[in-house]
Design a protein around this motif. Structure first.
Motif, mmCIF file in Angstrom:
data_model
loop_
_atom_site.group_PDB
_atom_site.id
_atom_site.type_symbol
_atom_site.label_atom_id
_atom_site.label_comp_id
_atom_site.label_asym_id
_atom_site.label_seq_id
_atom_site.Cartn_x
_atom_site.Cartn_y
_atom_site.Cartn_z
ATOM 1 N N ALA A 1 0.803 -1.221 0.000
ATOM 2 C CA ALA A 1 0.000 0.000 0.000
ATOM 3 C C ALA A 1 0.837 1.273 0.000
ATOM 4 C CB ALA A 1 -0.942 0.004 1.199
ATOM 5 N N THR A 2 1.945 1.278 0.717
ATOM 6 C CA THR A 2 2.737 2.503 0.869
ATOM 7 C C THR A 2 4.215 2.202 0.629
ATOM 8 O OG1 THR A 2 3.427 2.350 3.195
ATOM 9 C CG2 THR A 2 1.155 3.049 2.780
ATOM 10 N N GLY A 3 5.015 3.252 0.684
ATOM 11 C CA GLY A 3 6.452 3.078 0.562
ATOM 12 C C GLY A 3 7.148 2.969 1.901
ATOM 13 N N LEU A 4 6.373 2.789 2.988
ATOM 14 C CA LEU A 4 6.944 2.775 4.327
ATOM 15 C C LEU A 4 7.231 1.358 4.816
ATOM 16 C CD1 LEU A 4 4.619 5.393 6.065
ATOM 17 C CD2 LEU A 4 6.877 5.774 5.054
ATOM 18 N N PRO A 5 8.189 1.216 5.734
ATOM 19 C CA PRO A 5 8.375 -0.081 6.396
ATOM 20 C C PRO A 5 7.128 -0.434 7.203
ATOM 21 C CG PRO A 5 10.239 1.403 6.831
ATOM 22 C CD PRO A 5 9.156 2.230 6.220
ATOM 23 N N VAL A 6 6.785 -1.714 7.209
ATOM 24 C CA VAL A 6 5.604 -2.193 7.941
ATOM 25 C C VAL A 6 6.027 -3.242 8.953
ATOM 26 C CG1 VAL A 6 3.409 -3.438 7.765
ATOM 27 C CG2 VAL A 6 4.017 -1.716 6.042
ATOM 28 N N ASN A 7 5.613 -3.051 10.189
ATOM 29 C CA ASN A 7 5.821 -4.041 11.243
ATOM 30 C C ASN A 7 4.539 -4.859 11.386
ATOM 31 O OD1 ASN A 7 7.818 -4.420 13.897
ATOM 32 N ND2 ASN A 7 5.706 -5.001 14.289
ATOM 33 N N ALA A 8 4.650 -6.176 11.395
ATOM 34 C CA ALA A 8 3.487 -7.053 11.457
ATOM 35 C C ALA A 8 3.149 -7.426 12.891
ATOM 36 C CB ALA A 8 3.743 -8.327 10.656
ATOM 37 N N ASP A 9 1.888 -7.213 13.268
ATOM 38 C CA ASP A 9 1.362 -7.802 14.495
ATOM 39 C C ASP A 9 1.074 -9.262 14.151
ATOM 40 O OD1 ASP A 9 -0.139 -8.738 16.598
ATOM 41 O OD2 ASP A 9 -1.459 -6.987 16.725
ATOM 42 N N PHE A 10 2.005 -10.147 14.498
ATOM 43 C CA PHE A 10 1.884 -11.548 14.086
ATOM 44 C C PHE A 10 1.377 -12.413 15.230
ATOM 45 C CE2 PHE A 10 3.565 -15.385 11.743
ATOM 46 C CZ PHE A 10 2.750 -15.197 10.639
ATOM 47 N N GLU A 11 0.736 -11.771 16.203
ATOM 48 C CA GLU A 11 0.117 -12.459 17.334
ATOM 49 C C GLU A 11 1.082 -13.497 17.937
ATOM 50 O OE1 GLU A 11 -4.162 -13.191 16.762
ATOM 51 O OE2 GLU A 11 -4.005 -12.071 14.873
ATOM 52 N N GLY A 12 0.624 -14.729 18.134
ATOM 53 C CA GLY A 12 1.489 -15.744 18.735
ATOM 54 C C GLY A 12 2.181 -16.644 17.730
ATOM 55 N N GLY A 13 2.135 -16.253 16.454
ATOM 56 C CA GLY A 13 2.769 -17.066 15.424
ATOM 57 C C GLY A 13 1.830 -18.062 14.771
ATOM 58 N N PHE A 14 0.567 -18.119 15.251
ATOM 59 C CA PHE A 14 -0.470 -18.939 14.615
ATOM 60 C C PHE A 14 -0.106 -20.420 14.562
ATOM 61 C CE2 PHE A 14 -0.753 -14.636 13.020
ATOM 62 C CZ PHE A 14 -2.094 -14.336 13.206
ATOM 63 N N ALA A 15 0.529 -20.912 15.602
ATOM 64 C CA ALA A 15 0.903 -22.325 15.626
ATOM 65 C C ALA A 15 0.986 -22.803 17.069
ATOM 66 C CB ALA A 15 2.249 -22.539 14.939
ATOM 67 N N ASP A 16 0.762 -24.104 17.252
ATOM 68 C CA ASP A 16 0.808 -24.693 18.589
ATOM 69 C C ASP A 16 2.220 -24.985 19.051
ATOM 70 O OD1 ASP A 16 -1.976 -24.677 18.836
ATOM 71 O OD2 ASP A 16 -2.161 -26.623 17.830
ATOM 72 N N ASP A 17 3.136 -25.196 18.091
ATOM 73 C CA ASP A 17 4.494 -25.569 18.472
ATOM 74 C C ASP A 17 5.511 -24.650 17.808
ATOM 75 O OD1 ASP A 17 4.560 -26.389 15.826
ATOM 76 O OD2 ASP A 17 4.537 -28.526 16.279
ATOM 77 N N ALA A 18 6.766 -24.771 18.250
ATOM 78 C CA ALA A 18 7.820 -23.892 17.755
ATOM 79 C C ALA A 18 8.082 -24.090 16.270
ATOM 80 C CB ALA A 18 9.100 -24.129 18.563
ATOM 81 N N ASP A 19 7.996 -25.324 15.791
ATOM 82 C CA ASP A 19 8.209 -25.572 14.361
ATOM 83 C C ASP A 19 7.167 -24.843 13.529
ATOM 84 O OD1 ASP A 19 10.408 -27.156 14.866
ATOM 85 O OD2 ASP A 19 9.315 -29.056 14.719
#
Length: 278
Positions: free
Chosen positions: A78-96
């Motif tokens: 959308a823009t020319g700016l850097p975007v930081n993602a709110d990626f919550e908890g990573g959307f996974a039950d385990d580290a992998d």
């Protein structure tokens, strides 16, 4: 998605913003709000899980990883700016799974992403620290395997989930820093004493402060406390929803149209978007 060269430039600029001083990284929820914030001169943007979810008629936390990845692509483009993602908890039950999803997020071109330690379970709202650390290390490894230039934010959710234990918050943030987080974030801390304690505990790494509420603290005050960046979470989306809801409720409940008194000018909006899209 922007070219690899453009993405690299944005990520370098984003890291440089964290090197000194204090900057505001506001949280748009769609393309229009992102373009407006860019027009105001902000240097970077961050997504908001709540704002994005409300946009799609969902509660915060209900979006799938696929839906979030689509949203990230949209915001990066959308823009020319850097975007930081709110990626919550990573959307996974385990580290992998966290590692796999972080690689997908990095591929969207985001300049940074955050991983939080909340579980979504009201009875046990925080992950055990060893588990949370393992997930942070997995996110770090996934970023490093993708080139290493995406900034990783480690979030301790104690104050957000109703466990306002400052000592445990600091313990978690330090552990996430050691696990590879580049920036530390404890959403929900509010007092000068809490903010100063967090900044001192994780120094010299930068701290993000959430200001999603009316506060007597100014940006100058916050900078004096040593905070490097300030985000507003879903507050701007809530502000927009507040105006919409008040207007709609007046019509539905009283047959009045007074809520339009503070509405933005359609001509101004059309002129602005015509300009930024030209």
């Amino acid at each position: 998605m922007p070219s690899a060269e453009i993405v690299a430039v944005r990520r370098r600029a984003f890291r440089q913003l964290h090197a000194s001083g204090c900057f505001v990284i506001p949280n748009p929820w769609d393309i229009g709000s992102a373009l407006y914030l860019q027009r105001l001169g902000f240097k970077a943007l961050a997504t908001t899980s709540s704002g994005a979810a409300w946009r799609h008629g969902m509660a915060d936390g209900q979006m799938t990883v696929q839906e979030v990845l689509v949203h990230l692509c949209e915001m990066v483009d959308a823009t020319g700016l850097p975007v930081n993602a709110d990626f919550e908890g990573g959307f996974a039950d385990d580290a992998d799974g966290v590692a796999r999803n972080v690689r997908l997020a990095v591929a969207t071109g985001v300049a940074g992403l955050s991983i939080e330690d909340s579980t979504g379970d009201a009875n046990a709202p925080l992950r055990e620290l060893p588990v949370a650390v393992e997930r942070m290390r997995a996110a770090r490894a996934a970023i490093d395997a993708s080139g290493g230039d995406t900034l990783l934010v480690g979030r301790a959710e104690n104050f957000i989930v109703g466990r306002p234990d400052l000592d445990d918050t600091i313990r978690r943030l330090r552990a996430y820093s050691e696990a590879g987080a580049d920036c530390l974030y404890a959403p929900g801390i509010k007092t000068r004493e809490q903010i100063a304690a967090v900044v001192a505990a994780v120094a010299p790494k930068p701290v993000n402060l959430l200001v999603g509420f009316a506060t007597e603290l100014t940006l100058r005050d916050i900078e004096a406390l040593g905070v490097r960046r300030v985000s507003v979470g879903g507050a701007m989306a809530r502000s927009a929803w507040g105006g919409f809801m008040r207007s709609a409720q007046l019509i539905a409940g009283e047959g009045k149209f007074d809520g339009f008194a503070s509405a933005a000018s359609g001509a101004e909006l059309n002129a602005m978007f015509a300009e930024v899209r030209s």
